[in-house]
Design a protein around this motif. Structure first.
Motif, PDB file in Angstrom:
ATOM      1  N   ILE A  27      -0.982 -10.337 -14.266  1.00 27.09           N
ATOM      2  CA  ILE A  27      -1.238  -9.496 -15.442  1.00 27.09           C
ATOM      3  C   ILE A  27      -0.799  -9.923 -16.710  1.00 27.09           C
ATOM      4  CG2 ILE A  27      -0.885  -7.036 -16.615  1.00 27.09           C
ATOM      5  CD1 ILE A  27      -2.648  -6.789 -13.969  1.00 27.09           C
ATOM      6  N   GLY A  83      -0.659  -9.327 -20.972  1.00 23.55           N
ATOM      7  CA  GLY A  83      -0.874  -8.741 -22.339  1.00 23.55           C
ATOM      8  C   GLY A  83      -1.384  -9.639 -23.316  1.00 23.55           C
ATOM      9  N   GLY A  84      -0.227  -9.739 -24.303  1.00 22.39           N
ATOM     10  CA  GLY A  84      -0.554 -10.662 -25.304  1.00 22.39           C
ATOM     11  C   GLY A  84      -0.127 -12.014 -25.135  1.00 22.39           C
ATOM     12  N   GLY A  85       0.366 -12.244 -23.766  1.00 22.82           N
ATOM     13  CA  GLY A  85       0.909 -13.747 -23.608  1.00 22.82           C
ATOM     14  C   GLY A  85       1.947 -14.174 -24.724  1.00 22.82           C
ATOM     15  N   SER A  86       2.861 -13.251 -25.174  1.00 21.88           N
ATOM     16  CA  SER A  86       3.754 -13.615 -26.022  1.00 21.88           C
ATOM     17  C   SER A  86       5.267 -13.952 -25.456  1.00 21.88           C
ATOM     18  CB  SER A  86       3.835 -12.777 -27.106  1.00 21.88           C
ATOM     19  OG  SER A  86       4.324 -11.556 -26.698  1.00 21.88           O
ATOM     20  N   ASN A  87       5.136 -13.601 -24.008  1.00 18.78           N
ATOM     21  CA  ASN A  87       6.647 -13.945 -23.229  1.00 18.78           C
ATOM     22  C   ASN A  87       6.460 -14.480 -22.078  1.00 18.78           C
ATOM     23  OD1 ASN A  87       9.308 -13.440 -23.370  1.00 18.78           O
ATOM     24  ND2 ASN A  87       9.221 -11.594 -22.143  1.00 18.78           N
ATOM     25  N   PRO A 128       5.477  -9.418 -31.149  1.00 18.96           N
ATOM     26  CA  PRO A 128       4.087  -9.432 -30.824  1.00 18.96           C
ATOM     27  C   PRO A 128       3.940  -9.075 -29.236  1.00 18.96           C
ATOM     28  CG  PRO A 128       5.237 -11.762 -31.332  1.00 18.96           C
ATOM     29  CD  PRO A 128       6.366 -10.640 -31.349  1.00 18.96           C
ATOM     30  N   THR A 183       1.885  -6.407 -26.134  1.00 23.08           N
ATOM     31  CA  THR A 183       1.159  -5.076 -25.876  1.00 23.08           C
ATOM     32  C   THR A 183       2.364  -4.119 -25.667  1.00 23.08           C
ATOM     33  OG1 THR A 183       1.170  -5.968 -23.808  1.00 23.08           O
ATOM     34  CG2 THR A 183      -0.952  -6.391 -25.133  1.00 23.08           C
ATOM     35  N   ALA A 218       3.471  -4.277 -21.984  1.00 22.09           N
ATOM     36  CA  ALA A 218       4.470  -5.312 -21.574  1.00 22.09           C
ATOM     37  C   ALA A 218       5.825  -4.698 -22.355  1.00 22.09           C
ATOM     38  CB  ALA A 218       4.141  -6.526 -22.211  1.00 22.09           C
ATOM     39  N   GLN A 273      10.196  -6.175 -20.245  1.00 25.96           N
ATOM     40  CA  GLN A 273      11.556  -6.901 -20.296  1.00 25.96           C
ATOM     41  C   GLN A 273      12.645  -6.096 -21.495  1.00 25.96           C
ATOM     42  OE1 GLN A 273      12.615 -10.175 -22.495  1.00 25.96           O
ATOM     43  NE2 GLN A 273      11.409 -10.075 -24.299  1.00 25.96           N
ATOM     44  N   ILE A 297      11.943  -4.488 -24.256  1.00 26.29           N
ATOM     45  CA  ILE A 297      12.161  -5.335 -25.583  1.00 26.29           C
ATOM     46  C   ILE A 297      13.277  -4.432 -26.549  1.00 26.29           C
ATOM     47  CG2 ILE A 297       9.858  -6.505 -25.722  1.00 26.29           C
ATOM     48  CD1 ILE A 297       8.920  -3.856 -27.462  1.00 26.29           C
ATOM     49  N   GLY A 298      14.001  -5.349 -27.096  1.00 23.08           N
ATOM     50  CA  GLY A 298      14.750  -4.965 -28.122  1.00 23.08           C
ATOM     51  C   GLY A 298      14.865  -5.925 -29.187  1.00 23.08           C
ATOM     52  N   VAL A 302       1.258  -1.568 -15.512  1.00 25.83           N
ATOM     53  CA  VAL A 302       1.531  -0.371 -16.515  1.00 25.83           C
ATOM     54  C   VAL A 302       0.256   0.104 -17.027  1.00 25.83           C
ATOM     55  CG1 VAL A 302       2.675   0.175 -18.710  1.00 25.83           C
ATOM     56  CG2 VAL A 302       3.808  -1.226 -16.809  1.00 25.83           C
ATOM     57  N   ARG A 342      12.821 -10.744 -40.113  1.00 29.75           N
ATOM     58  CA  ARG A 342      12.149 -11.856 -39.126  1.00 29.75           C
ATOM     59  C   ARG A 342      11.124 -12.885 -39.682  1.00 29.75           C
ATOM     60  NH1 ARG A 342      12.096  -9.176 -33.860  1.00 29.75           N
ATOM     61  NH2 ARG A 342      10.280 -10.396 -33.522  1.00 29.75           N
ATOM     62  N   GLN A 401       9.122 -15.665 -19.348  1.00 28.73           N
ATOM     63  CA  GLN A 401       8.943 -15.785 -17.856  1.00 28.73           C
ATOM     64  C   GLN A 401       7.934 -16.920 -17.636  1.00 28.73           C
ATOM     65  OE1 GLN A 401       7.875 -12.018 -15.862  1.00 28.73           O
ATOM     66  NE2 GLN A 401       8.622 -10.925 -17.740  1.00 28.73           N
TER      67      GLN A 401
HETATM   68  C1  LIG Z   1       7.691 -14.819 -32.346  1.00 22.83           C
HETATM   69  C2  LIG Z   1       8.160 -13.793 -31.159  1.00 22.83           C
HETATM   70  C3  LIG Z   1       9.223 -12.919 -31.501  1.00 22.83           C
HETATM   71  C4  LIG Z   1       9.594 -11.932 -30.556  1.00 22.83           C
HETATM   72  N1  LIG Z   1      10.559 -11.391 -30.510  1.00 22.83           N
HETATM   73  C5  LIG Z   1      11.076 -10.419 -29.592  1.00 22.83           C
HETATM   74  C6  LIG Z   1      12.080  -9.415 -29.710  1.00 22.83           C
HETATM   75  O1  LIG Z   1      12.701  -9.432 -30.969  1.00 22.83           O
HETATM   76  N2  LIG Z   1      12.539  -8.796 -28.924  1.00 22.83           N
HETATM   77  C7  LIG Z   1      11.988  -8.757 -27.671  1.00 22.83           C
HETATM   78  O2  LIG Z   1      12.287  -8.182 -26.887  1.00 22.83           O
HETATM   79  N3  LIG Z   1      10.938  -9.723 -27.487  1.00 22.83           N
HETATM   80  C8  LIG Z   1      10.411 -10.499 -28.188  1.00 22.83           C
HETATM   81  N4  LIG Z   1       9.392 -11.401 -28.124  1.00 22.83           N
HETATM   82  C9  LIG Z   1       8.960 -11.625 -26.781  1.00 22.83           C
HETATM   83  C10 LIG Z   1       7.621 -10.761 -26.316  1.00 22.83           C
HETATM   84  O3  LIG Z   1       6.964 -10.419 -27.748  1.00 22.83           O
HETATM   85  C11 LIG Z   1       7.764  -9.435 -25.788  1.00 22.83           C
HETATM   86  O4  LIG Z   1       8.375  -9.583 -24.566  1.00 22.83           O
HETATM   87  C12 LIG Z   1       6.443  -8.630 -25.580  1.00 22.83           C
HETATM   88  O5  LIG Z   1       6.846  -7.240 -25.165  1.00 22.83           O
HETATM   89  C13 LIG Z   1       5.493  -9.309 -24.498  1.00 22.83           C
HETATM   90  O6  LIG Z   1       4.474  -8.811 -24.570  1.00 22.83           O
HETATM   91  P1  LIG Z   1       2.942  -9.363 -24.002  1.00 22.83           P
HETATM   92  O7  LIG Z   1       1.871  -8.228 -24.262  1.00 22.83           O
HETATM   93  O8  LIG Z   1       2.576 -10.483 -25.003  1.00 22.83           O
HETATM   94  O9  LIG Z   1       3.425  -9.850 -22.811  1.00 22.83           O
HETATM   95  P2  LIG Z   1       2.940 -10.979 -21.818  1.00 22.83           P
HETATM   96  O10 LIG Z   1       3.710 -12.121 -22.315  1.00 22.83           O
HETATM   97  O11 LIG Z   1       1.486 -11.023 -21.728  1.00 22.83           O
HETATM   98  O12 LIG Z   1       3.425 -10.571 -20.507  1.00 22.83           O
HETATM   99  C14 LIG Z   1       4.969 -10.827 -20.014  1.00 22.83           C
HETATM  100  C15 LIG Z   1       5.154 -10.166 -18.683  1.00 22.83           C
HETATM  101  O13 LIG Z   1       4.934  -8.813 -18.704  1.00 22.83           O
HETATM  102  C16 LIG Z   1       3.896  -8.420 -17.688  1.00 22.83           C
HETATM  103  N5  LIG Z   1       2.868  -7.363 -18.211  1.00 22.83           N
HETATM  104  C17 LIG Z   1       2.337  -7.544 -19.359  1.00 22.83           C
HETATM  105  N6  LIG Z   1       1.633  -6.376 -19.516  1.00 22.83           N
HETATM  106  C18 LIG Z   1       1.881  -5.706 -18.292  1.00 22.83           C
HETATM  107  C19 LIG Z   1       1.327  -4.385 -17.744  1.00 22.83           C
HETATM  108  N7  LIG Z   1       0.304  -3.619 -18.444  1.00 22.83           N
HETATM  109  N8  LIG Z   1       1.681  -4.084 -16.610  1.00 22.83           N
HETATM  110  C20 LIG Z   1       2.592  -4.662 -15.845  1.00 22.83           C
HETATM  111  N9  LIG Z   1       3.236  -5.974 -16.056  1.00 22.83           N
HETATM  112  C21 LIG Z   1       2.611  -6.450 -17.257  1.00 22.83           C
HETATM  113  C22 LIG Z   1       3.213  -9.902 -17.301  1.00 22.83           C
HETATM  114  O14 LIG Z   1       2.816 -10.120 -16.005  1.00 22.83           O
HETATM  115  C23 LIG Z   1       4.457 -10.993 -17.675  1.00 22.83           C
HETATM  116  O15 LIG Z   1       5.377 -10.891 -16.743  1.00 22.83           O
HETATM  117  C24 LIG Z   1       9.023 -12.360 -29.084  1.00 22.83           C
HETATM  118  C25 LIG Z   1       8.013 -13.349 -29.078  1.00 22.83           C
HETATM  119  C26 LIG Z   1       7.469 -13.958 -30.036  1.00 22.83           C
HETATM  120  C27 LIG Z   1       6.450 -14.896 -29.581  1.00 22.83           C
END
Ligand SMILES: Cc1cc2nc3c(=O)[nH]c(=O)nc-3n(C[C@H](O)[C@H](O)[C@H](O)COP(=O)(O)OP(=O)(O)OC[C@H]3O[C@@H](n4cnc5c(N)ncnc54)[C@H](O)[C@@H]3O)c2cc1C
Length: 347
Positions: free
Chosen positions: A49, A51-55, A116, A118, A121, A125, A127-128, A178, A223, A337
């Motif tokens: 799965i 989302g936005g690929g940001s973690n 960044p 969805t 996500a 983790q 998020i905080g 989710v 930020r 991850q």
């Molecule tokens: C510049 C920058 C700043 C950031 N700052 C912070 C910060 O201040 N605090 C913080 O906590 N994080 C931060 N992050 C990390 C990231 O943005 C968050 O962890 C965010 O929640 C990841 O969302 P995503 O949709 O991109 O998840 P993805 O990277 O696409 O996925 C992350 C994980 O979640 C799983 N996942 C995604 N969507 C679902 C779903 N619907 N159901 C089940 N599993 C799912 C994926 O399988 C993967 O394991 C930052 C990242 C960047 C690039």
């Protein structure tokens, strides 16, 4: 629903790194998600799965199964006295969601502005940022269980939240996708302004009693100073978690490393700044691997200067871990991850 083959994943991650997905699709509703999962089953392929690929850091040789990008949209507000309940669907942009709640004057996630990714996500983790964690406003998380094919509603407790962690991260819970999250946000809450940078910003602007909109403005401005702009630089944000030290260990550490920034996290643990560890023990010039580097303004962040491969980032991260361990005895843990096969990657 279209299923693509050999889709390059680099264009679906903020690191701009990642080899091809054997199969790739986008799910805009539950029916499409079910269809995607059925397709993976017929191919006996694993699913991932996104989302936005940001973690995530996705391996250079890509992923062997079906990558499902979550696009489920929608949000509904309802009244709950001095609180508002918002049910948001997993494919919503997190920051657009925060902006929407802030525009309605709601407190609870304003300090999580400009993260960044969805909504779906956000619990993964937990998020905080700047004194807020999403776990504090989540009522329940609705998931599709790919094993039982049933929709389940998990209470906040069942999600097993802790610092940058939840039960969704555990390998045996990868069947839980989710779909929707219910947030409880306050109409007459208090701004969380405990961070010195936030306080300094508010003071400089002469803001005495900040509302959610002013807090969001402050967080975005802070930020911008510290973090790379993902539209220009490849990154997944903080690559490592801040280590948690037991109080007794923390006490010794402070004596050994004068000035180490340790802050109370819980009654039993202190949080140590991983950025401080990296800044003090890993030189930015020396610690570089191809186009993968430590971000100059915030050493916790690793960046891709154009052509870095997953392998470069992974090796750089391992080198940092090894050096920090050797110098301080602290084991850094990845916050990002890693997905795919990194077994051939050696320092
Ligand atoms: C510049 C920058 C700043 C950031 N700052 C912070 C910060 O201040 N605090 C913080 O906590 N994080 C931060 N992050 C990390 C990231 O943005 C968050 O962890 C965010 O929640 C990841 O969302 P995503 O949709 O991109 O998840 P993805 O990277 O696409 O996925 C992350 C994980 O979640 C799983 N996942 C995604 N969507 C679902 C779903 N619907 N159901 C089940 N599993 C799912 C994926 O399988 C993967 O394991 C930052 C990242 C960047 C690039």
């Amino acid at each position: 629903m279209r299923i693509l083959e050999q889709e390059p994943l680099a264009k679906h991650t903020t690191f701009r790194i990642g080899g091809p997905a054997r199969y790739f699709c986008e799910a805009s509703n539950e029916a499409e998600l079910a269809e995607a999962l059925a397709f993976a089953e017929t191919k006996s392929a694993p699913f991932f799965i996104l989302g936005g690929g940001s973690n995530v850091l996705i391996a250079d040789n890509g992923l062997p199964g079906l990558v499902i990008k979550m696009r489920l949209r929608g949000k509904e507000y309802s009244d709950d006295g001095s609180f508002a309940r918002v049910i948001a669907h997993s494919g919503e942009s997190w920051d657009a969601f925060v902006a929407d709640t802030v525009a309605k004057g709601l407190y609870g996630i304003e300090n999580l502005s400009a993260i960044p990714g969805t909504v779906g996500a956000s619990p993964v983790q937990n998020i905080g940022a700047y004194g807020q964690e999403v776990k504090d406003v989540i009522e329940w998380v609705e998931v599709f269980d790919a094993d039982t094919k049933a929709v389940r509603r998990l209470s906040n407790d069942e999600c097993g939240f802790s610092y940058r962690h939840s039960m969704f991260k555990n390998e045996n819970n990868k069947n839980l996708i989710v779909l929707r999250i219910a947030f409880r946000l306050s109409r007459d809450g208090h701004p969380e302004r405990g961070y010195p940078e936030v306080e300094a910003y508010l003071e400089a602007k002469g803001i005495v009693a900040p509302n959610p909109a002013r807090m969001r403005e402050a967080i975005i401005a802070i930020r911008k100073q510290k973090l790379p702009d993902v539209s220009e630089t490849g990154t997944a944000g903080s690559f490592f978690k801040n280590p948690l030290l037991q109080k007794a260990h923390s006490h010794i550490f402070k004596h050994l490393f004068y000035g180490a920034p340790l802050h109370a996290h819980t009654e039993t643990h202190d949080k140590l700044s991983a950025a401080w560890l990296i800044r003090n023990f890993c030189g930015e010039k020396q610690f570089r691997c191809g186009d993968a580097a430590i971000y100059i303004r915030q050493p916790l962040v690793l960046v891709n200067h154009r052509r870095a491969r997953a392998q470069d980032v992974f090796i750089l991260a391992q080198k940092i871990k090894t050096r920090v361990k050797k110098e301080t005895g602290i084991t850094l843990e990845f916050e990002v991850q890693t997905l795919g096969d990194f077994s051939q990657t050696t320092i």
